[in-house]
Design a protein around this motif. Structure first.
Motif, PDB file in Angstrom:
ATOM      1  N   ASN A 168      -7.683   4.229 -16.920  1.00 45.23           N
ATOM      2  CA  ASN A 168      -6.675   4.314 -16.058  1.00 45.23           C
ATOM      3  C   ASN A 168      -6.469   3.538 -15.467  1.00 45.23           C
ATOM      4  O   ASN A 168      -7.479   3.900 -13.992  1.00 45.23           O
ATOM      5  CB  ASN A 168      -5.723   5.430 -16.153  1.00 45.23           C
ATOM      6  CG  ASN A 168      -4.339   5.874 -15.880  1.00 45.23           C
ATOM      7  OD1 ASN A 168      -4.198   5.345 -14.834  1.00 45.23           O
ATOM      8  ND2 ASN A 168      -4.550   6.685 -16.596  1.00 45.23           N
ATOM      9  N   THR A 169      -5.253   2.380 -14.798  1.00 47.89           N
ATOM     10  CA  THR A 169      -6.090   1.482 -13.130  1.00 47.89           C
ATOM     11  C   THR A 169      -5.821   2.180 -12.302  1.00 47.89           C
ATOM     12  O   THR A 169      -6.232   1.919 -10.608  1.00 47.89           O
ATOM     13  CB  THR A 169      -5.063   0.256 -13.290  1.00 47.89           C
ATOM     14  OG1 THR A 169      -4.628   0.087 -14.811  1.00 47.89           O
ATOM     15  CG2 THR A 169      -5.294  -0.766 -12.708  1.00 47.89           C
ATOM     16  N   LYS A 170      -5.131   3.229 -12.280  1.00 47.43           N
ATOM     17  CA  LYS A 170      -4.656   4.132 -11.596  1.00 47.43           C
ATOM     18  C   LYS A 170      -5.764   4.703 -10.788  1.00 47.43           C
ATOM     19  O   LYS A 170      -5.967   5.413  -9.215  1.00 47.43           O
ATOM     20  CB  LYS A 170      -3.682   4.929 -11.010  1.00 47.43           C
ATOM     21  CG  LYS A 170      -3.747   6.383 -12.360  1.00 47.43           C
ATOM     22  CD  LYS A 170      -2.755   7.589 -12.006  1.00 47.43           C
ATOM     23  CE  LYS A 170      -2.723   8.319 -12.974  1.00 47.43           C
ATOM     24  NZ  LYS A 170      -1.741   9.746 -13.299  1.00 47.43           N
ATOM     25  N   ASP A 171      -6.533   5.162 -11.328  1.00 50.66           N
ATOM     26  CA  ASP A 171      -7.708   5.365 -11.262  1.00 50.66           C
ATOM     27  C   ASP A 171      -8.797   4.930 -10.454  1.00 50.66           C
ATOM     28  O   ASP A 171     -10.283   5.543  -9.761  1.00 50.66           O
ATOM     29  CB  ASP A 171      -8.560   6.266 -12.075  1.00 50.66           C
ATOM     30  CG  ASP A 171      -7.723   7.786 -12.580  1.00 50.66           C
ATOM     31  OD1 ASP A 171      -7.332   8.159 -12.333  1.00 50.66           O
ATOM     32  OD2 ASP A 171      -7.773   8.104 -14.441  1.00 50.66           O
ATOM     33  N   LEU A 172      -8.739   3.380 -10.549  1.00 49.51           N
ATOM     34  CA  LEU A 172      -9.779   2.855  -9.757  1.00 49.51           C
ATOM     35  C   LEU A 172      -9.110   1.939  -9.174  1.00 49.51           C
ATOM     36  O   LEU A 172      -9.671   1.688  -7.858  1.00 49.51           O
ATOM     37  CB  LEU A 172      -9.767   1.992 -11.073  1.00 49.51           C
ATOM     38  CG  LEU A 172     -10.461   2.202 -11.939  1.00 49.51           C
ATOM     39  CD1 LEU A 172     -11.035   1.069 -13.205  1.00 49.51           C
ATOM     40  CD2 LEU A 172     -12.271   3.126 -11.651  1.00 49.51           C
ATOM     41  N   GLU A 173      -7.332   1.081  -9.089  1.00 47.19           N
ATOM     42  CA  GLU A 173      -7.076   0.397  -8.277  1.00 47.19           C
ATOM     43  C   GLU A 173      -5.897   0.429  -8.163  1.00 47.19           C
ATOM     44  O   GLU A 173      -4.561   0.102  -8.924  1.00 47.19           O
ATOM     45  CB  GLU A 173      -7.942  -1.533  -8.272  1.00 47.19           C
ATOM     46  CG  GLU A 173      -8.383  -1.356  -8.372  1.00 47.19           C
ATOM     47  CD  GLU A 173      -9.551  -1.736  -7.295  1.00 47.19           C
ATOM     48  OE1 GLU A 173      -8.806  -1.318  -5.869  1.00 47.19           O
ATOM     49  OE2 GLU A 173     -10.963  -1.969  -6.816  1.00 47.19           O
ATOM     50  N   GLU A 174      -5.531   1.325  -6.930  1.00 44.81           N
ATOM     51  CA  GLU A 174      -4.281   1.774  -7.344  1.00 44.81           C
ATOM     52  C   GLU A 174      -2.650   1.192  -7.117  1.00 44.81           C
ATOM     53  O   GLU A 174      -1.854   1.543  -7.560  1.00 44.81           O
ATOM     54  CB  GLU A 174      -3.339   3.028  -5.962  1.00 44.81           C
ATOM     55  CG  GLU A 174      -2.138   4.402  -6.169  1.00 44.81           C
ATOM     56  CD  GLU A 174      -2.369   4.662  -5.317  1.00 44.81           C
ATOM     57  OE1 GLU A 174      -0.966   5.436  -5.297  1.00 44.81           O
ATOM     58  OE2 GLU A 174      -3.677   4.998  -4.689  1.00 44.81           O
ATOM     59  N   GLN A 175      -2.694   0.098  -6.769  1.00 46.11           N
ATOM     60  CA  GLN A 175      -2.281  -1.072  -6.045  1.00 46.11           C
ATOM     61  C   GLN A 175      -2.373  -1.512  -7.259  1.00 46.11           C
ATOM     62  O   GLN A 175      -0.896  -2.592  -7.778  1.00 46.11           O
ATOM     63  CB  GLN A 175      -2.501  -1.492  -5.324  1.00 46.11           C
ATOM     64  CG  GLN A 175      -2.110  -1.520  -3.807  1.00 46.11           C
ATOM     65  CD  GLN A 175      -2.681  -1.729  -2.553  1.00 46.11           C
ATOM     66  OE1 GLN A 175      -3.340  -2.322  -1.926  1.00 46.11           O
ATOM     67  NE2 GLN A 175      -1.300  -2.717  -1.940  1.00 46.11           N
ATOM     68  N   LEU A 176      -2.443  -2.109  -8.632  1.00 40.93           N
ATOM     69  CA  LEU A 176      -2.256  -2.760  -9.433  1.00 40.93           C
ATOM     70  C   LEU A 176      -2.061  -1.804 -10.918  1.00 40.93           C
ATOM     71  O   LEU A 176      -1.500  -1.665 -11.537  1.00 40.93           O
ATOM     72  CB  LEU A 176      -3.511  -2.966 -10.412  1.00 40.93           C
ATOM     73  CG  LEU A 176      -4.242  -4.142  -8.977  1.00 40.93           C
ATOM     74  CD1 LEU A 176      -5.649  -4.079  -9.919  1.00 40.93           C
ATOM     75  CD2 LEU A 176      -3.548  -5.029  -9.337  1.00 40.93           C
ATOM     76  N   THR A 177      -1.118  -0.327 -10.217  1.00 40.36           N
ATOM     77  CA  THR A 177      -0.923  -0.342 -11.887  1.00 40.36           C
ATOM     78  C   THR A 177       0.277   0.161 -12.024  1.00 40.36           C
ATOM     79  O   THR A 177       1.105   0.024 -13.062  1.00 40.36           O
ATOM     80  CB  THR A 177      -1.097   2.084 -10.939  1.00 40.36           C
ATOM     81  OG1 THR A 177       0.065   1.863 -10.117  1.00 40.36           O
ATOM     82  CG2 THR A 177      -1.948   2.118 -10.743  1.00 40.36           C
TER      83      THR A 177
END
Length: 364
Positions: free
Chosen positions: A136-145
């Motif tokens: 899940n992208t939000k767990d790594l780079e929140e601005q890309l979600t």
């Protein structure tokens, strides 16, 4: 992927471990790019090193404008797991190096726009099963979600800052008692010569591949790790730097004619960057650069012994990823030691710096 078969020399003197070079042995290294610097760094404690580059130290070359990605799994479509393992060994070398290289090991993230998800799925099929699990992208780079809900996270990958790295290596070598840095191309008759000059080596098998990069400043965006945007036409990588700076690269152009950046390439870089996040529409352009990367036909580097000379060239876009382990292989080859990665790099030429060394010892 199909396994690439490369000619290798007869390494059956693997018992050469009992052959050692004297510490007073002279070695001349030609070329101050990342391969030459890492070779000098690796050999400096055991040999008298002369490192030569007419452009000075650090030299303004392809190594200085590189992205500095240490991403072996991300290259798995182009190299098999033996090369990935070699890259992971290099990451360990960088990690343990006590120099200011800007090394960060936060992994890397691969994403794609929804219409390009098939490219990410195709890439994923090349990875070991344990690496294929979407994150899940939000767990790594929140601005890309907003546009990319999930991606492939490769936790073992890393990155560094080439400018910091080359400056730190040059400073270390300048202060090392066994190392001389010179601008003139003069070698002594009894020196072992290690040629790391890339395009300047005049190897007929090397071709030039132009790479173009963009550096921007965007205080409204954050990244903790490199991100690769998979795209059918211009796959893009973005690497975080200090002070809200980001390096963006994508293009690979079969050309060694010039080092200028084309309008089309610059527009594609900026368009892909804007598609990654709209805040880049207001980003400040810091620089646009192009450089020529030396490459063999299979885009993989080679170590080629020939008498008392060794060529280490053709690193393509893998300079920072593979130079450390290549330097260790060169050291072990000269000293007659085994190295599990040596057969990957040594491509031809039967021999032999070891024989040259042995004759020199007898003459002494």
């Amino acid at each position: 992927m199909a396994e690439i078969t490369r000619p290798t020399p007869d390494l059956d003197d693997a018992s050469v471990g009992n052959v050692r070079m004297k510490q007073s042995k002279n070695i001349t290294i030609l070329g101050g790019g990342i391969m030459g610097l890492m070779t000098a760094y690796t050999l400096a404690n055991a040999y008298n090193i002369t490192l030569i580059d007419p452009m000075g130290f650090p030299a303004d070359n392809a190594s200085l404008m590189a992205g500095g990605m240490l991403a072996p799994y991300s290259e798995i479509e182009h190299m098999d797991m033996r090369w990935v393992d070699a890259g992971l060994r290099s990451i360990d070398i960088w990690k343990n190096m006590k120099l200011n290289t800007g090394f960060v090991q936060n992994g890397s993230l691969l994403i794609a726009h929804s219409e390009d998800r098939y490219i990410l799925e195709r890439f994923k099929s090349h990875l070991p099963l344990e690496k294929q699990i979407p994150q899940n992208t939000k767990d790594l780079e929140e601005q890309l979600t907003q546009h990319h809900e999930e991606g492939i996270f490769l936790s073992e990958e890393a990155h560094l800052d080439p400018t910091q790295t080359m400056s730190a290596l040059c400073e270390y070598l300048k202060n090392h008692e066994n190392v001389k840095l010179k601008n003139e191309n003069k070698t002594k008759e009894n020196d072992i010569v290690i040629d790391c000059r890339g395009m300047a080596s005049n190897d007929p098998d090397i071709r030039g591949v132009k790479g173009e990069t963009l550096i921007v400043r965007n205080p409204d965006f954050r990244l903790s790790r490199p991100v690769r945007l998979m795209h059918p036409r211009y796959p893009l990588y973005i690497i975080p730097r200090d002070n809200h700076h980001f390096m963006i690269g994508a293009t690979v152009i079969e050309s060694s004619d010039n080092q200028s950046t084309s309008l089309r390439s610059a527009m594609e870089l900026m368009s892909a960057l804007y598609s990654l996040h709209p805040s880049f529409g207001e980003a400040e352009i810091v620089s646009i650069k192009a450089g020529i990367r030396p490459s063999y036909p299979d885009n993989l580097p080679r170590i080629t012994p020939n008498g008392d000379k060794i060529s280490c060239n053709g690193l393509f876009r893998h300079g920072y990823l593979l130079a450390p382990i290549m330097a260790e292989c060169v050291r072990d080859y000269i000293q007659g030691q085994d190295n599990e990665f040596m057969p990957l790099f040594i491509s031809k030429g039967k021999s032999d710096v070891r024989q040259h060394q042995s004759h020199s010892q007898r003459a002494a």
